[in-house]
Design an enzyme around this catalytic site. Structure first.
Site, PDB file in Angstrom:
ATOM      1  N   TRP A 128       0.898  -1.189   0.155  1.00 31.38           N
ATOM      2  CA  TRP A 128      -0.188   0.033  -0.042  1.00 31.38           C
ATOM      3  C   TRP A 128       0.955   1.421   0.022  1.00 31.38           C
ATOM      4  O   TRP A 128       0.425   2.416   0.244  1.00 31.38           O
ATOM      5  CB  TRP A 128      -0.887   0.040   1.183  1.00 31.38           C
ATOM      6  CG  TRP A 128      -2.007  -1.099   1.144  1.00 31.38           C
ATOM      7  CD1 TRP A 128      -3.413  -0.668   0.923  1.00 31.38           C
ATOM      8  CD2 TRP A 128      -2.099  -2.263   1.373  1.00 31.38           C
ATOM      9  NE1 TRP A 128      -4.202  -1.915   0.674  1.00 31.38           N
ATOM     10  CE2 TRP A 128      -3.585  -2.816   1.140  1.00 31.38           C
ATOM     11  CE3 TRP A 128      -1.189  -3.320   1.945  1.00 31.38           C
ATOM     12  CZ2 TRP A 128      -3.875  -4.106   1.416  1.00 31.38           C
ATOM     13  CZ3 TRP A 128      -1.460  -4.470   2.082  1.00 31.38           C
ATOM     14  CH2 TRP A 128      -2.887  -5.169   1.955  1.00 31.38           C
ATOM     15  N   CYS A 168      -6.774  -4.949  -1.435  1.00 30.11           N
ATOM     16  CA  CYS A 168      -7.720  -5.740  -1.119  1.00 30.11           C
ATOM     17  C   CYS A 168      -8.498  -6.527  -2.183  1.00 30.11           C
ATOM     18  O   CYS A 168      -8.958  -7.472  -2.203  1.00 30.11           O
ATOM     19  CB  CYS A 168      -8.586  -5.042  -0.318  1.00 30.11           C
ATOM     20  SG  CYS A 168      -9.814  -3.595  -0.924  1.00 30.11           S
ATOM     21  N   HIS A 214     -13.692  -1.689   1.351  1.00 27.18           N
ATOM     22  CA  HIS A 214     -12.685  -2.716   1.653  1.00 27.18           C
ATOM     23  C   HIS A 214     -13.650  -3.901   0.874  1.00 27.18           C
ATOM     24  O   HIS A 214     -14.702  -3.995   0.853  1.00 27.18           O
ATOM     25  CB  HIS A 214     -12.613  -2.997   2.975  1.00 27.18           C
ATOM     26  CG  HIS A 214     -11.756  -4.185   3.366  1.00 27.18           C
ATOM     27  ND1 HIS A 214     -10.481  -4.713   2.673  1.00 27.18           N
ATOM     28  CD2 HIS A 214     -11.989  -5.399   4.040  1.00 27.18           C
ATOM     29  CE1 HIS A 214      -9.999  -5.707   2.969  1.00 27.18           C
ATOM     30  NE2 HIS A 214     -11.030  -6.052   3.906  1.00 27.18           N
ATOM     31  N   ASP A 236     -11.857 -13.480   4.076  1.00 26.98           N
ATOM     32  CA  ASP A 236     -11.212 -12.361   3.754  1.00 26.98           C
ATOM     33  C   ASP A 236      -9.655 -12.756   3.672  1.00 26.98           C
ATOM     34  O   ASP A 236      -9.052 -13.056   4.609  1.00 26.98           O
ATOM     35  CB  ASP A 236     -11.179 -11.138   4.605  1.00 26.98           C
ATOM     36  CG  ASP A 236     -10.852  -9.872   4.026  1.00 26.98           C
ATOM     37  OD1 ASP A 236      -9.858  -9.843   3.071  1.00 26.98           O
ATOM     38  OD2 ASP A 236     -11.015  -8.787   4.974  1.00 26.98           O
ATOM     39  N   ASN A 280     -20.065  -2.151  11.725  1.00 30.87           N
ATOM     40  CA  ASN A 280     -20.977  -1.406  12.671  1.00 30.87           C
ATOM     41  C   ASN A 280     -20.180  -0.691  13.558  1.00 30.87           C
ATOM     42  O   ASN A 280     -20.601  -0.049  14.729  1.00 30.87           O
ATOM     43  CB  ASN A 280     -21.535  -2.746  13.898  1.00 30.87           C
ATOM     44  CG  ASN A 280     -22.650  -3.460  13.116  1.00 30.87           C
ATOM     45  OD1 ASN A 280     -23.551  -2.773  12.833  1.00 30.87           O
ATOM     46  ND2 ASN A 280     -22.404  -4.408  12.755  1.00 30.87           N
ATOM     47  N   ASP A 285     -18.415   2.805  15.466  1.00 33.83           N
ATOM     48  CA  ASP A 285     -18.828   4.153  15.770  1.00 33.83           C
ATOM     49  C   ASP A 285     -17.394   5.019  15.471  1.00 33.83           C
ATOM     50  O   ASP A 285     -16.583   4.717  16.098  1.00 33.83           O
ATOM     51  CB  ASP A 285     -19.531   4.447  17.121  1.00 33.83           C
ATOM     52  CG  ASP A 285     -20.656   3.575  17.500  1.00 33.83           C
ATOM     53  OD1 ASP A 285     -21.488   3.315  16.639  1.00 33.83           O
ATOM     54  OD2 ASP A 285     -20.843   3.215  18.621  1.00 33.83           O
ATOM     55  N   GLU A 340     -30.271   1.583  10.505  1.00 33.72           N
ATOM     56  CA  GLU A 340     -29.829   2.299  11.480  1.00 33.72           C
ATOM     57  C   GLU A 340     -30.729   3.061  12.348  1.00 33.72           C
ATOM     58  O   GLU A 340     -31.607   3.577  11.851  1.00 33.72           O
ATOM     59  CB  GLU A 340     -29.054   3.459  10.719  1.00 33.72           C
ATOM     60  CG  GLU A 340     -27.651   2.873   9.973  1.00 33.72           C
ATOM     61  CD  GLU A 340     -26.650   2.504  10.563  1.00 33.72           C
ATOM     62  OE1 GLU A 340     -26.649   2.637  11.928  1.00 33.72           O
ATOM     63  OE2 GLU A 340     -25.482   2.443   9.946  1.00 33.72           O
ATOM     64  N   GLU A 381     -31.486  -2.990  15.485  1.00 37.34           N
ATOM     65  CA  GLU A 381     -30.039  -2.536  15.628  1.00 37.34           C
ATOM     66  C   GLU A 381     -29.687  -2.552  17.040  1.00 37.34           C
ATOM     67  O   GLU A 381     -28.556  -2.988  17.376  1.00 37.34           O
ATOM     68  CB  GLU A 381     -29.969  -1.289  14.879  1.00 37.34           C
ATOM     69  CG  GLU A 381     -28.276  -1.036  14.682  1.00 37.34           C
ATOM     70  CD  GLU A 381     -28.214   0.420  14.527  1.00 37.34           C
ATOM     71  OE1 GLU A 381     -27.134   0.850  14.014  1.00 37.34           O
ATOM     72  OE2 GLU A 381     -28.781   1.259  14.979  1.00 37.34           O
ATOM     73  N   TYR A 383      -7.041   4.571  -0.384  1.00 37.27           N
ATOM     74  CA  TYR A 383      -8.159   4.132  -0.136  1.00 37.27           C
ATOM     75  C   TYR A 383      -8.488   3.531   1.251  1.00 37.27           C
ATOM     76  O   TYR A 383      -9.469   3.446   1.577  1.00 37.27           O
ATOM     77  CB  TYR A 383      -8.590   3.247  -1.176  1.00 37.27           C
ATOM     78  CG  TYR A 383      -8.300   2.001  -0.990  1.00 37.27           C
ATOM     79  CD1 TYR A 383      -9.183   0.818  -0.519  1.00 37.27           C
ATOM     80  CD2 TYR A 383      -6.815   1.329  -1.349  1.00 37.27           C
ATOM     81  CE1 TYR A 383      -8.640  -0.271  -0.328  1.00 37.27           C
ATOM     82  CE2 TYR A 383      -6.600  -0.009  -1.333  1.00 37.27           C
ATOM     83  CZ  TYR A 383      -7.384  -0.842  -0.685  1.00 37.27           C
ATOM     84  OH  TYR A 383      -7.096  -2.104  -0.626  1.00 37.27           O
TER      85      TYR A 383
END
Length: 618
Positions: A274, A309, A368, A391, A431, A433, A480, A485, A551
């Protein structure tokens, strides 16, 4: 020819603990003086019916493989024709087909499987005589739906008074057995023909990138059926010395491959880079397909440079589809990469509201890419099969290796992060914050703003059967702010995910940055919109930082830092052009403090510069 005198018993021992390969060295020779071939059954020829236009490959959906061998799928019958020296007599003659895989085949380990033509002698692989015509017997063989996937060899063995006679090893009797998403008993069974056609058979795909409000497409040639690709994919499992006995389990195969597609700790397929410096390899943006990468690794036995990725995800997709595991490439926009293993992406500000880049370790990737593969999860409670996240991009270690998954998408959506593998990490990617913290002079951090909707903004994959995109965000998370949720997040916290519990009251001044479309090399205007909700006078000391970023959200260089007195800034192309790195992303962060209330206001905007349009006429 020779025969094995130790096996002179007229009964064929199907439960032999180990296959004696030395007895396979004899070739059939009907003129042998030691063997009266006119009386006893002998073999003249075998026909694997391996051609692409024959029924085996057509019925097993393997006609597209550019390989001159029999390729079939487990849990489904295929046919072999055997020509004897005389008509086969079921009441008198005893023969079996023997299938072996690996260097030390054993019946108890499922690496040596005899298949018998009579219903009274059956093993885990069913066998039956479909047709006899003169000296030719057509035999049907059904490999077990959970058998080992890989390259087998078939022998024909005949019981004679002189012992068991076997065919000599010959490459023409090699065959490949793959996973079977068409077979209901296979763990990768996918009961949707449109999805199967897309996620197993389709060789061309679209991978989404850019930013969530300016989505771009990258086409990719998976090429899973190209010449040499099947051997190259099986070599990956050989290279990491994966036990042969584990190669029938799609969970273990995908987890092992997740580690082997990157080179971080096991000399795997692709080297990540990267940095922007690719002089000793191929720039990740230059690849357009998987074939060159996998064949280069297979032939050179050396990792291939370089990948990011989407390259990892695309090559992993080829591997999965080639072996018969339904798979697709998925892109998550605003994907959190959290270094602390919690549900917070921390942005550190100093006392004046300016971002402290040296202490801000977490990053938010503009996008991603990972893979989803389809399988039953017999190691999990009912309901958590189906699509699984895997992944290969080396981000964090899992059980000591750089890998991720398979993690149940259903488990992620419902906050069941206790189930293997790596569900907490994937859960955080969609998810987390974004927490703005002010760092005081004594080093303590105080949360001043929490953005709970920025991460996991949209999750996309290609629509089956056409060239449009499909929004699958609802498969990963509930809407959301919905009651569902909140329940899911509480459940994830109960299972050990740490979340920001404080809820700072929002500032009475709102800061917005409109969406921009900017062409590479153009000057543009950056507008800041302050909305005062207080009904009183408010004064904001604001800082604007403009950076060229990869990115992955990592800053390359800062080209703009101002304390503005106006809400409209002119950004000249010369200020950012010399700093650009590939994919040309500019990241603007505006932070400030309201003098009257000492509240923090902030806004973030990623601008992906558009390349000039190129029109080619033929």
């Amino acid at each position: 020819s020779s025969s094995s005198s130790s096996s002179s018993s007229s009964n064929y021992n199907s439960t032999s603990s180990r296959y004696n390969s030395s007895s396979s060295s004899s070739n059939y020779d009907s003129t042998s003086s030691a063997y009266n071939s006119s009386k006893f059954l002998d073999i003249f020829d075998t026909n694997m019916m391996h051609r692409a236009d024959e029924s085996n490959r057509r019925l097993h959906h393997t006609t597209l493989f550019n390989l001159d061998s029999l390729i079939v799928r487990r849990g489904q019958e295929f046919q072999v024709k055997i020509t004897f020296n005389r008509p086969y007599k079921p009441a008198e003659d005893k023969f079996a087909l023997e299938f072996v895989i690996g260097s030390s085949p054993q019946y108890s380990k499922g690496t040596y499987i005899p298949v018998f033509p009579t219903p009274d002698r059956q093993t885990s692989w069913a066998g039956r005589v479909l047709e006899t015509s003169n000296n030719v017997v057509t035999m049907g063989i059904t490999p077990a739906a959970n058998c080992i996937v890989g390259k087998y060899h078939m022998y024909v063995a005949i019981v004679t008074p002189y012992g068991i006679r076997r065919t000599r090893r010959d490459d023409s009797r090699d065959l490949y057995i793959l996973f079977n998403p068409w077979a209901a008993d296979d763990e990768v069974f996918l009961d949707d023909e449109t999805e199967r056609e897309e996620c197993v058979m389709t060789e061309l795909g679209i991978i989404y990138h850019g930013s969530y409000d300016d989505i771009a497409e990258r086409t990719w040639n998976y090429g899973q059926f190209n010449h040499g690709m099947l051997d190259a994919c099986l070599y990956i499992l050989d290279r990491c010395q994966m036990p042969i006995t584990n190669r029938g389990d799609p969970v273990k195969v995908t987890r092992q491959a997740s580690a082997m597609l990157n080179s971080r700790d096991d000399e795997g397929v692709l080297v990540g880079n990267w940095s922007g410096n690719y002089v000793d390899g191929v720039a990740p943006t230059s690849w357009t397909g998987s074939t060159d990468i996998l064949l280069s690794y297979y032939r050179s036995r050396q990792p291939v440079a370089y990948a990011q990725c989407w390259v990892y995800a695309a090559v992993f997709n080829t591997f999965l589809r080639c072996l018969g595991i339904p798979s697709r490439v998925v892109t998550n926009f605003f994907s959190a990469h959290d270094n602390d293993g919690n549900l917070k992406t921390d942005i550190i500000l100093d006392e004046n509201g300016r971002i402290d880049r040296s202490r801000t370790r977490d990053s938010i990737w503009n996008y991603h890419c990972w893979n989803e593969c389809y399988m039953a999860r017999q190691d999990l409670p009912p309901g958590f099969g189906g699509w699984q996240v895997v992944d290969a991009t080396p981000q964090e270690t899992s059980d000591g290796l750089y890998r991720c998954g398979p993690a149940s998408v259903q488990a992620i959506k419902h906050g069941q992060t206790c189930y293997p593998y790596d569900a907490p990490f994937v859960f955080a990617e969609v998810n987390s914050d974004v927490v703005f913290n002010v760092r005081s002079k004594d080093g303590t951090l105080e949360p001043v703003k929490v953005n709970r909707t920025h991460v996991g903004r949209v999750v996309l994959t290609k629509n089956p059967g056409d060239l449009t995109r499909r929004d699958i965000t609802d498969q990963y998370k509930f809407p959301e702010g919905s009651p569902e949720e909140r329940t899911v997040l509480e459940k994830a916290v109960k299972y050990g995910c740490k979340r920001e519990q404080s809820n700072p009251s929002p500032a009475d001044v709102e800061l917005n940055m409109p969406t921009l479309e900017v062409t590479m090399g153009e000057d543009f205007e950056l507008t800041l919109e302050f909305v005062n909700h207080s009904g009183e006078t408010r004064t904001v000391d604001a800082y604007i930082s403009g950076s060229v970023v990869y990115y992955t959200g990592v800053t390359s260089s800062e080209f703009l830092f101002r304390t503005p007195t106006v809400t409209l800034l002119d950004i000249e192309a010369r200020t950012y052009m010399r700093h650009l790195v590939e994919q040309s992303n500019l990241n603007f962060i505006v932070t400030g403090k309201v003098e009257e209330t000492e509240q923090i206001v902030s806004a973030m905007k990623v601008v992906t510069l558009r390349n000039p349009r190129l029109i080619i006429e033929v």
